[in-house]
Write an enzyme that holds these catalytic residues in place. Structure first.
Site, PDB file in Angstrom:
ATOM      1  N   ASP A  67       0.893  -1.155   0.127  1.00  0.00           N
ATOM      2  CA  ASP A  67       0.065   0.201   0.290  1.00  0.00           C
ATOM      3  C   ASP A  67       0.812   1.462   0.003  1.00  0.00           C
ATOM      4  OD1 ASP A  67       1.189   0.061   2.645  1.00  0.00           O
ATOM      5  OD2 ASP A  67      -0.989  -0.358   3.463  1.00  0.00           O
ATOM      6  N   ASN A 136      -7.772  -0.284  13.995  1.00  0.00           N
ATOM      7  CA  ASN A 136      -9.393  -0.365  13.608  1.00  0.00           C
ATOM      8  C   ASN A 136      -9.234  -1.717  12.966  1.00  0.00           C
ATOM      9  OD1 ASN A 136      -8.203   0.099  11.204  1.00  0.00           O
ATOM     10  ND2 ASN A 136      -9.394   1.771  10.663  1.00  0.00           N
ATOM     11  N   HIS A 138      -7.817  -2.982  10.309  1.00  0.00           N
ATOM     12  CA  HIS A 138      -7.645  -2.805   8.758  1.00  0.00           C
ATOM     13  C   HIS A 138      -6.468  -3.593   8.425  1.00  0.00           C
ATOM     14  CE1 HIS A 138      -4.679   0.906   8.780  1.00  0.00           C
ATOM     15  NE2 HIS A 138      -4.239  -0.040   9.021  1.00  0.00           N
ATOM     16  N   GLU A 143     -10.089  -0.731   4.744  1.00  0.00           N
ATOM     17  CA  GLU A 143     -10.578  -0.076   5.793  1.00  0.00           C
ATOM     18  C   GLU A 143     -11.888  -0.967   6.365  1.00  0.00           C
ATOM     19  OE1 GLU A 143      -8.826   1.692   7.517  1.00  0.00           O
ATOM     20  OE2 GLU A 143      -7.759   3.408   6.582  1.00  0.00           O
TER      21      GLU A 143
END
Length: 244
Positions: A67, A136, A138, A143
């Site tokens: 990413d 979170n 991810h 996400e």
């Protein structure tokens, strides 16, 4: 799914290094997908030491980026490519010809996505994906709420990701979007390694491992993969009800 709990971060990094070398050595011209960030930094240091000691050879390895922040590339300190260059590519002497990595500054981001998918396809898929788990839940920049079968794409970042991402920069940085391999792309990897360390990740580790799989915790979607290993240090595993 296999879960390995190590007492320390150093032990975690060493064990994952052994696993990566073992898995990659089983393939001719293997393809590795390495995550950037704090968690795998110790792993890359361990690999670099083994490389310097001539305990491994990477001439035939290829690498595909996981990413990148949209608007940044390897020339920007704090970018994913900058981190991987510093921690992995330069220490291992990796040729640029063996790397495909997103340019978040490109004017053609869909083209960057297509190039990554093509690079992976031409090498018959990702052999080993090294992945961290976000605060979170991810995976890469996939996400909460992401598509289970998503391909490589540009994604709007979650507020938690925008906040946590500031730690990589010396000055406040606008982080609105990311470009990332999708969950569908990653799930096709032959082997997946999930690395999580630190007390601050204990709550999301418990959610990932002890609650039903959901795209609200993207990491949980990978646990049914036929060859996935979750490596935790003791701090990261602290909230688990069963630590055996």
């Amino acid at each position: 799914m296999k879960i390995e709990i190590c007492q320390t971060y150093a032990e975690l990094s060493a064990k994952v290094a052994e696993q990566v070398i073992q898995l990659m050595s089983a393939y001719d011209k293997p393809l590795l997908c390495p995550a950037s960030g704090d968690t795998p930094a110790g792993l890359y240091k361990a690999l670099a030491e083994k490389y310097q000691e001539k305990q491994m050879e990477v001439t035939d390895w290829s690498f595909v980026g996981l990413d990148e922040w949209v608007g940044l590339n390897g020339t920007d300190e704090g970018s994913c490519r900058y981190s991987i260059d510093k921690d992995l590519f330069r220490p291992l002497g990796v040729s640029e010809n063996n790397i495909c990595f997103f340019d978040g500054r490109s004017a053609d981001l869909p083209g960057e996505c297509s190039a990554a998918e093509q690079f992976i396809s031409e090498r018959n898929g990702i052999d080993v994906a090294i992945l961290g788990v976000g605060m979170n839940g991810h995976i890469a920049m996939n996400e909460p709420g992401c598509a289970i079968d998503g391909r490589t794409q540009v994604i709007a970042l979650h507020p938690v990701t925008k906040q946590v991402g500031q730690k990589y920069f010396t000055h406040p940085q606008v982080l609105d979007k990311g470009i990332t391999l999708g969950m569908g792309t990653l799930s096709e990897s032959r082997h997946i390694i999930l690395m999580v360390s630190g007390q601050h990740k204990a709550a999301i580790v418990r959610k990932m491992l002890e609650e039903p799989a959901t795209n609200e915790v993207p990491a949980s979607l990978l646990l049914q993969h036929p060859s996935v290993t979750v490596f935790l240090d003791a701090a990261g595993a602290a909230a688990l009800s069963n630590k055996q």
